[in-house]
Write a protein that holds these residues in place. Structure first.
Motif, PDB file in Angstrom:
ATOM      1  N   ALA A 199      57.649  31.993  38.623  1.00 45.53           N
ATOM      2  CA  ALA A 199      57.741  30.887  37.738  1.00 45.53           C
ATOM      3  C   ALA A 199      56.677  29.996  37.849  1.00 45.53           C
ATOM      4  O   ALA A 199      56.351  29.432  36.558  1.00 45.53           O
ATOM      5  N   LYS A 200      55.846  30.157  38.727  1.00 43.51           N
ATOM      6  CA  LYS A 200      54.434  29.529  38.822  1.00 43.51           C
ATOM      7  C   LYS A 200      53.513  30.048  37.608  1.00 43.51           C
ATOM      8  O   LYS A 200      52.921  29.316  36.845  1.00 43.51           O
ATOM      9  N   LEU A 215      54.502  31.651  34.912  1.00 42.56           N
ATOM     10  CA  LEU A 215      55.138  31.262  33.772  1.00 42.56           C
ATOM     11  C   LEU A 215      54.812  29.660  33.214  1.00 42.56           C
ATOM     12  O   LEU A 215      54.236  29.511  32.182  1.00 42.56           O
ATOM     13  N   CYS A 216      54.803  29.112  34.363  1.00 41.71           N
ATOM     14  CA  CYS A 216      54.318  27.581  34.251  1.00 41.71           C
ATOM     15  C   CYS A 216      53.027  27.470  33.603  1.00 41.71           C
ATOM     16  O   CYS A 216      52.609  26.767  32.559  1.00 41.71           O
ATOM     17  N   GLN A 217      52.181  28.245  34.026  1.00 37.96           N
ATOM     18  CA  GLN A 217      50.579  28.279  34.001  1.00 37.96           C
ATOM     19  C   GLN A 217      50.526  28.776  32.304  1.00 37.96           C
ATOM     20  O   GLN A 217      49.722  28.382  31.902  1.00 37.96           O
ATOM     21  N   SER A 231      53.044  29.938  29.279  1.00 38.14           N
ATOM     22  CA  SER A 231      53.838  29.256  28.461  1.00 38.14           C
ATOM     23  C   SER A 231      55.420  29.865  28.799  1.00 38.14           C
ATOM     24  O   SER A 231      55.200  30.862  29.519  1.00 38.14           O
ATOM     25  N   LEU A 232      56.409  29.186  28.352  1.00 42.85           N
ATOM     26  CA  LEU A 232      57.674  29.915  28.718  1.00 42.85           C
ATOM     27  C   LEU A 232      58.109  30.921  27.737  1.00 42.85           C
ATOM     28  O   LEU A 232      57.687  30.903  26.736  1.00 42.85           O
ATOM     29  N   ALA A 245      61.027  27.773  34.485  1.00 37.63           N
ATOM     30  CA  ALA A 245      60.003  26.515  35.331  1.00 37.63           C
ATOM     31  C   ALA A 245      60.824  25.849  36.040  1.00 37.63           C
ATOM     32  O   ALA A 245      62.028  25.715  36.018  1.00 37.63           O
ATOM     33  N   GLU A 305      61.425  22.844  35.819  1.00 37.05           N
ATOM     34  CA  GLU A 305      62.016  21.849  35.245  1.00 37.05           C
ATOM     35  C   GLU A 305      62.572  22.403  33.795  1.00 37.05           C
ATOM     36  O   GLU A 305      62.524  21.520  32.831  1.00 37.05           O
ATOM     37  N   LYS A 309      61.123  24.560  24.185  1.00 30.51           N
ATOM     38  CA  LYS A 309      60.026  24.741  24.668  1.00 30.51           C
ATOM     39  C   LYS A 309      59.134  23.763  24.306  1.00 30.51           C
ATOM     40  O   LYS A 309      58.120  23.109  25.083  1.00 30.51           O
ATOM     41  N   TRP A 354      59.464  20.759  26.696  1.00 27.63           N
ATOM     42  CA  TRP A 354      58.725  21.182  27.963  1.00 27.63           C
ATOM     43  C   TRP A 354      57.173  21.055  27.913  1.00 27.63           C
ATOM     44  O   TRP A 354      56.630  20.519  28.831  1.00 27.63           O
ATOM     45  N   GLN A 399      54.862  18.922  30.099  1.00 28.97           N
ATOM     46  CA  GLN A 399      53.620  19.204  31.049  1.00 28.97           C
ATOM     47  C   GLN A 399      52.593  18.312  30.493  1.00 28.97           C
ATOM     48  O   GLN A 399      51.795  17.751  31.380  1.00 28.97           O
TER      49      GLN A 399
END
Ligand code: SAM
Length: 220
Positions: A4-5, A7-9, A11-12, A27, A29, A87, A90, A94
Motif C-alpha cells: 500500500a505504501k 502504491l501511495c508513493q 499513484s493508485l 491506500a 484512505e 482517483k 485521492w 494527497q
C-alpha cells in the motif's frame, strides 16, 4: 504486488485482474470495491469519535474537498463509482493533506449496503438524471437505495439536482419509505457550496433543487 505504501508513493492502480477482483484498500484512505463481486458485510471503522458525513456520486470531489477543508471536525467520505474520478479525489487529498476525507470507489448502493459506517448526514449532489424514460430504472434515488440509507444515515439526507422531474421523483420515492419525510425543498442555498455540475448548470441559468429529507422519530 506493491505494498500500500508503494502504491501511495506512485499513484493508485487496480492491483489484480478481473477474475481475482475483490474489495481492497489501495491506500490507507482509499477503498476500492469492484463491480460484480460477492460482498461480505464489512463496515468501515473510520474517524473514531468524529461525526461522519457521506457524499454519494462525488465525481472528481470538488464539493467534498471544499467541505473537508472548511469543516475539519467532521470525517467526510466520498463515494464515486468511476475509478479515474475517485482517483482524482485521492490526488486532491494527497496534495491538500486532508486527514479527514476518505475515498471509496464503489457503486453507492453496494457501499451503503455492505461497507458504510453509520453517518450523521448524507449528500447526493447531481446524481446522473438518466433523462430518457426507458433509462429511469438506472436512477440511484429509488426505494432500494433509500431503504439502505436508513442503515447509513442517522439524521438527514440532502439531494441536489437541476432536473425537476428527477427532483419530483425523488420526493415520491422517499415518501414510499415511511421513516423519511421531506424537511425542505428550496431553490437557493448560498452557503451550501458548489460542485463541478452545480457551476455548470448555474452558469447555464438552470434552477437548482435542494431537497432535504429527515428521519421520522417514532415515540417509544
Ligand atoms: C453528474 S455527475 C455529478 C458529480 C458531482 N457530484 C458534481 O456535482 O459535480 C454524477 C456522478 O455520479 C457518479 N455515479 C453515478 N451513479 C453512481 C452510483 N450508482 N454509485 C456511485 N457513483 C455514481 C458518476 O460516475 C458521476 O461521477
Amino acid at each position: 504486488m506493491k505494498t500500500a505504501k508503494e502504491l501511495c508513493q506512485s499513484s493508485l492502480r487496480i492491483p489484480f485482474s478481473w477474475k481475482d477482483r475483490r474489495a481492497v484498500f489501495l491506500a490507507p484512505e482509499f477503498l476500492y470495491v469492484p463491480p460484480q463481486i460477492e460482498h461480505q458485510e464489512s463496515r468501515l471503522l473510520l474517524f473514531e469519535g468524529k461525526p461522519i458525513f457521506i457524499e454519494f456520486c462525488s465525481g472528481t470531489g470538488h464539493w467534498i474537498t471544499d467541505r473537508a477543508k472548511e469543516r475539519s471536525e467532521i470525517g467526510w467520505i466520498a463515494v464515486e463509482k468511476k475509478f479515474e474520478r475517485a482517483k482524482k479525489i485521492w490526488e486532491k487529498v494527497q496534495k491538500e493533506k486532508l486527514a479527514n476525507l476518505f475515498i471509496v470507489c464503489s457503486d453507492a448502493l453496494e457501499f451503503a449496503k455492505w461497507y458504510s459506517p453509520k453517518a450523521l448526514s448524507a449528500f447526493i449532489n447531481f446524481p446522473d438524471p438518466w433523462p430518457k424514460r426507458r433509462h429511469h430504472k438506472h436512477r440511484l434515488i429509488q426505494v432500494p437505495f433509500i431503504q439502505e440509507l436508513l442503515h447509513v444515515t442517522a439524521r438527514e439526507v440532502t439531494c441536489v439536482t437541476d432536473d425537476l422531474p428527477y427532483a419530483l421523483q425523488a420526493i415520491q420515492e422517499f415518501s414510499k419509505v415511511q421513516e423519511w419525510k421531506l424537511l425542505s425543498h428550496k431553490n437557493e442555498w448560498p452557503s451550501y457550496g458548489s460542485s463541478f455540475f452545480q457551476d455548470l448548470w448555474v452558469s447555464g441559468g438552470r434552477k437548482i433543487h435542494y431537497l432535504t429529507f429527515g428521519r421520522v422519530l417514532h415515540e417509544a
